[in-house]
Design a protein around this motif. Sequence first.
Motif, mmCIF file in Angstrom:
data_model
loop_
_atom_site.group_PDB
_atom_site.id
_atom_site.type_symbol
_atom_site.label_atom_id
_atom_site.label_comp_id
_atom_site.label_asym_id
_atom_site.label_seq_id
_atom_site.Cartn_x
_atom_site.Cartn_y
_atom_site.Cartn_z
ATOM 1 N N THR A 84 0.846 -1.190 0.000
ATOM 2 C CA THR A 84 0.000 0.000 0.000
ATOM 3 C C THR A 84 0.881 1.239 0.000
ATOM 4 O OG1 THR A 84 -1.775 -1.124 1.206
ATOM 5 C CG2 THR A 84 -1.774 1.291 1.242
ATOM 6 N N TRP A 116 1.004 5.330 0.372
ATOM 7 C CA TRP A 116 0.277 6.475 0.903
ATOM 8 C C TRP A 116 0.922 7.771 0.433
ATOM 9 C CZ3 TRP A 116 -4.256 6.006 3.454
ATOM 10 C CH2 TRP A 116 -4.566 4.766 4.029
ATOM 11 N N GLN A 158 0.516 11.774 1.416
ATOM 12 C CA GLN A 158 -0.107 12.699 2.366
ATOM 13 C C GLN A 158 0.225 14.133 2.003
ATOM 14 O OE1 GLN A 158 0.597 11.804 6.455
ATOM 15 N NE2 GLN A 158 -0.692 13.452 7.194
ATOM 16 N N ARG A 178 -4.810 12.661 2.889
ATOM 17 C CA ARG A 178 -3.963 11.662 2.263
ATOM 18 C C ARG A 178 -4.793 10.735 1.384
ATOM 19 N NH1 ARG A 178 -2.133 7.502 7.132
ATOM 20 N NH2 ARG A 178 -4.201 6.709 7.647
ATOM 21 N N LYS A 191 -4.708 6.686 -0.739
ATOM 22 C CA LYS A 191 -4.120 5.347 -0.706
ATOM 23 C C LYS A 191 -4.109 4.738 -2.100
ATOM 24 C CE LYS A 191 -6.544 1.951 1.037
ATOM 25 N NZ LYS A 191 -7.214 1.039 2.005
#
Length: 249
Positions: free
Chosen positions: A46, A48, A50, A80, A82
Amino acid sequence: MTSILSALLCLGLSLDQKTRVQAGTFPKPTLWAEPGSLINWGSSVTIWCQGTPEAEEYRLYKEGSTAWWYQQKTLDPGDRAKFSIRHMTDPDAGRYRCYYRSPSGRSESSNPLELVVTGHLSDRPFLSVRPGPGVASGENVTLLCQSQSWMNTFLLSKEGATDPPLGLRSKPGAQQFQAEFSISPVTSAHGGTYRCYSSLSTSSFLLSLPSEPLELLVSGGSDDQSLPPTGPVLALTSWERGLTGKPPG
């Protein structure tokens, strides 16, 4: 006169904001991967990105590729987004960046995130330590990573750490290739579980299977919190710019 000054002041602020938008001075987003940047072949990861609460859309792209992904910001927290890779394979390895868009414009791109695939090479190097896995604080220690296959780079990582791993060019040994990582002097902060990987400089984001874990036990002394740990978070193309033989804690 007051109304004219107020109008000029508002105009100046407006032009200043427009100039900052055009210059791309929005806060740079932060990019990271979970569970980490070193991913086993076929595993999921995953990513991320932000930014700020004002961001409305996030975009992720891989350097050298024309493809990109976009995602609306998450609801909680709202700053953020994903991105997921369900099955990591060779084409997914590489250097990624992200940016976000807000009603005022586009941010700068984030610092690069380098995703590295392990298990691409069937070779599994062997990691050993001299003088042994149990040492006293203040001694000199060498971690030796060896491969019977032709490999020109080696990577050493410490379990649970967040800093970049250490890379070295290989040197020919007795019927095998190897790299020596020296710790001098060792402290209790260097204790922990280590693994090493091998690779070819022509495929720097594709690593071998990891070596069997090696636990380094350091007796005596006190923890030196100023020593940063090592960890598998950067690809070889980055650490090749500053190769050294002394791993951090």
